[in-house]
Design a protein around this motif. Structure first.
Motif, PDB file in Angstrom:
ATOM      1  N   ALA A 273       0.785  -1.151  -0.171  1.00 38.56           N
ATOM      2  CA  ALA A 273       0.209  -0.099  -0.044  1.00 38.56           C
ATOM      3  C   ALA A 273       0.824   1.167   0.114  1.00 38.56           C
ATOM      4  CB  ALA A 273      -0.886  -0.075   1.110  1.00 38.56           C
ATOM      5  N   ASP A 274       0.881   1.947  -1.033  1.00 41.28           N
ATOM      6  CA  ASP A 274       1.512   3.289  -1.275  1.00 41.28           C
ATOM      7  C   ASP A 274       0.612   4.441  -1.257  1.00 41.28           C
ATOM      8  OD1 ASP A 274       3.280   5.314  -1.582  1.00 41.28           O
ATOM      9  OD2 ASP A 274       3.589   4.536  -3.767  1.00 41.28           O
TER      10      ASP A 274
ATOM     11  N   LYS B  82      11.244  -0.174   8.182  1.00 40.01           N
ATOM     12  CA  LYS B  82      12.349  -0.031   7.582  1.00 40.01           C
ATOM     13  C   LYS B  82      12.355   1.796   7.238  1.00 40.01           C
ATOM     14  CE  LYS B  82      13.494  -4.411   5.989  1.00 40.01           C
ATOM     15  NZ  LYS B  82      13.961  -5.262   4.897  1.00 40.01           N
ATOM     16  N   ASP B  83      13.387   2.428   7.721  1.00 41.79           N
ATOM     17  CA  ASP B  83      13.266   3.779   7.304  1.00 41.79           C
ATOM     18  C   ASP B  83      14.226   4.224   6.134  1.00 41.79           C
ATOM     19  OD1 ASP B  83      13.686   6.555   7.457  1.00 41.79           O
ATOM     20  OD2 ASP B  83      13.787   6.859   9.550  1.00 41.79           O
TER      21      ASP B  83
ATOM     22  N   LEU C 296       8.693   2.133   5.346  1.00 41.39           N
ATOM     23  CA  LEU C 296       7.877   0.786   5.162  1.00 41.39           C
ATOM     24  C   LEU C 296       7.838   0.296   6.380  1.00 41.39           C
ATOM     25  CD1 LEU C 296       9.797  -0.696   1.929  1.00 41.39           C
ATOM     26  CD2 LEU C 296       7.837   0.711   2.034  1.00 41.39           C
ATOM     27  N   SER C 297       6.520  -0.051   6.591  1.00 39.39           N
ATOM     28  CA  SER C 297       5.963  -0.764   7.826  1.00 39.39           C
ATOM     29  C   SER C 297       5.155  -1.900   7.247  1.00 39.39           C
ATOM     30  CB  SER C 297       4.887   0.063   8.708  1.00 39.39           C
ATOM     31  OG  SER C 297       5.353   1.321   9.249  1.00 39.39           O
ATOM     32  N   TYR C 298       5.839  -3.183   8.150  1.00 36.64           N
ATOM     33  CA  TYR C 298       5.440  -4.479   7.738  1.00 36.64           C
ATOM     34  C   TYR C 298       4.439  -5.004   8.897  1.00 36.64           C
ATOM     35  CZ  TYR C 298       9.162  -4.450   4.550  1.00 36.64           C
ATOM     36  OH  TYR C 298      10.155  -3.884   3.569  1.00 36.64           O
ATOM     37  N   PHE C 299       3.242  -5.622   8.363  1.00 34.78           N
ATOM     38  CA  PHE C 299       2.254  -6.033   9.239  1.00 34.78           C
ATOM     39  C   PHE C 299       1.696  -7.402   8.777  1.00 34.78           C
ATOM     40  CE2 PHE C 299       1.831  -1.466   8.757  1.00 34.78           C
ATOM     41  CZ  PHE C 299       1.124  -0.911  10.165  1.00 34.78           C
ATOM     42  N   GLN C 300       1.381  -8.109   9.903  1.00 41.23           N
ATOM     43  CA  GLN C 300       0.794  -9.547   9.544  1.00 41.23           C
ATOM     44  C   GLN C 300      -0.562  -9.585  10.504  1.00 41.23           C
ATOM     45  OE1 GLN C 300       4.164 -12.095  10.363  1.00 41.23           O
ATOM     46  NE2 GLN C 300       3.946 -12.615   8.196  1.00 41.23           N
ATOM     47  N   ARG C 301      -1.589 -10.493  10.083  1.00 40.99           N
ATOM     48  CA  ARG C 301      -2.441 -10.742  10.690  1.00 40.99           C
ATOM     49  C   ARG C 301      -2.531 -10.974  12.201  1.00 40.99           C
ATOM     50  NH1 ARG C 301      -7.484 -12.133   7.075  1.00 40.99           N
ATOM     51  NH2 ARG C 301      -8.344 -12.888   8.943  1.00 40.99           N
ATOM     52  N   ASN C 302      -1.573 -11.887  12.520  1.00 45.16           N
ATOM     53  CA  ASN C 302      -1.343 -12.435  14.125  1.00 45.16           C
ATOM     54  C   ASN C 302      -0.530 -11.704  14.739  1.00 45.16           C
ATOM     55  OD1 ASN C 302      -3.220 -14.445  13.190  1.00 45.16           O
ATOM     56  ND2 ASN C 302      -1.429 -15.792  12.527  1.00 45.16           N
TER      57      ASN C 302
ATOM     58  N   LEU D 229       1.451  -7.226   4.518  1.00 45.24           N
ATOM     59  CA  LEU D 229       0.786  -6.051   4.487  1.00 45.24           C
ATOM     60  C   LEU D 229       2.272  -5.219   4.359  1.00 45.24           C
ATOM     61  CD1 LEU D 229      -0.935  -3.484   3.479  1.00 45.24           C
ATOM     62  CD2 LEU D 229      -1.485  -3.487   6.053  1.00 45.24           C
ATOM     63  N   ILE D 230       2.621  -4.555   3.396  1.00 46.35           N
ATOM     64  CA  ILE D 230       3.755  -3.490   3.525  1.00 46.35           C
ATOM     65  C   ILE D 230       3.014  -2.199   3.116  1.00 46.35           C
ATOM     66  CG2 ILE D 230       5.891  -2.844   2.348  1.00 46.35           C
ATOM     67  CD1 ILE D 230       5.952  -5.952   1.088  1.00 46.35           C
TER      68      ILE D 230
END
Length: 76
Positions: free
Chosen positions: A13-14, A62-63, A69-75, A42-43
């Motif tokens: 997602a940008d 990551k800056d 960039l922020s990284y997400f997962q469902r759990n 999700l990035i």
């Protein structure tokens, strides 16, 4: 209304940095990750100043200077 039951392994997602409620956007996108894939990610690209709500924490960031960039997962 028409709804699709789609799930993804990777979402990048940008979004426009000036978008309203940008900090809660990951909460909207996380349900689209494949619940059967524990590695689905999700990035999310955003400005470094963006603060996410407590119930929406990335597991990694990551800056890159003017963007993060922020990284997400469902759990997580």
């Amino acid at each position: 209304p028409f709804e699709l039951d789609l799930h993804f392994d990777i979402i990048f997602a940008d979004t426009p940095y000036h978008m309203a409620d940008l900090q809660s956007m990951p909460l909207t996108l996380l349900p689209l990750l494949d619940p059967n894939n524990p590695d689905a990610v999700l990035i999310f690209e955003h400005k470094p100043q963006l603060v996410f709500p407590e119930n929406c924490s990335p597991f990694q960031q990551k800056d890159y200077g003017s963007s993060v960039l922020s990284y997400f997962q469902r759990n997580h």
